[in-house]
Design a protein around this motif. Structure first.
Motif: not given
Length: 119
Positions: A42-53
């Protein structure tokens, strides 16, 4: 299953049934490890979404670049990277506006025209 003629291991013993304490211990350790893995994911997914946004890129581009980075052979990685950038240039990705060069402002819209009054 039959043993190989060259197999020198001792014959397997009878299967032992685990005790209730061993079962609960195994289930608790499995549950603990599974929760740690879920937290990391879940931390990886959150980091990925934050970076992409923040960089206005889709997630698949980030994941593709990670795959390219994981290629160990430098020659193959360089070839793949050149092919990727060449394909991006052919598709016009190098012509997209960036933060350094903002997009041009749209032309002002014309309002409704008034009819002339005849006297």
């Amino acid at each position: 299953m039959a043993k190989d003629i060259n197999d020198k291991s001792p014959p397997p013993g009878a299967a032992q049934l685990p005790t209730q304490g061993l079962l609960f211990e195994g289930m608790n350790s499995y549950r603990t490890l599974n929760e740690k893995k879920k937290a990391i994911a879940s931390k990886q997914k959150a980091d990925l979404k934050e970076f992409c946004a923040s960089h206005a890129t889709p997630e698949w581009i980030f994941k593709t670049l990670l795959k390219f980075q994981d290629i160990e052979d430098e020659a193959i990685r360089g070839y793949a990277w050149r092919a990727l950038t060449h394909g991006g240039n052919q598709l016009g990705f190098d012509q997209l506006p960036t933060e350094a060069a903002p997009a041009p402002e749209p032309a002002p819209k014309e309002g409704p025209r008034r009819a002339r009054a005849t006297a």
